[in-house]
Design an enzyme around this catalytic site. Structure first.
Site, PDB file in Angstrom:
ATOM      1  CB  CYS A 281     -27.018   4.746  19.040  1.00 43.10           C
ATOM      2  SG  CYS A 281     -26.929   3.237  19.195  1.00 43.10           S
TER       3      CYS A 281
ATOM      4  CB  CYS B  23     -24.033   4.055  17.419  1.00 42.99           C
ATOM      5  SG  CYS B  23     -25.608   3.000  16.695  1.00 42.99           S
TER       6      CYS B  23
END
Length: 94
Positions: free
Chosen positions: A57, A60
């Site tokens: 991600c 993230c």
């Protein structure tokens, strides 16, 4: 230019994570590891900040860089990073 994990100096414990001068940043590599880290934090009665993310991600990864900087600014708090793919049992409801 976006500043992701790859542009930060990496630590030897987990590739891709920035170095931290404090021992207050922990990375859980398994469900058992996360449970052990959380148990130690609970036993020490230290306040903790936990970041759940995923290596695939992009957002993230960007948050993890900021999270790591926060751990440097708040050495009395415990900071824990758990990858949802490395700790699937513990993070399944997140």
């Amino acid at each position: 230019m976006e500043k992701g994990l790859s542009s930060i100096t990496t630590s030897s414990s987990k590739e891709g994570l920035p170095l931290t001068p404090h021992s207050n940043f922990k990375t859980a590599s398994t469900d058992d590891d996360l449970a052990h880290i959380l148990f130690n934090i609970k036993s020490s009665k230290t306040s903790a900040v936990i970041n759940y993310g995923a290596s695939w991600c992009r957002v993230c990864s960007e948050i993890l860089v900021a999270f790591h900087r926060l751990s440097n600014n708040f050495p009395k708090l415990s900071f824990v990073y758990a990858d949802i793919d490395e700790c699937p049992e513990t993070t399944q409801h997140i």
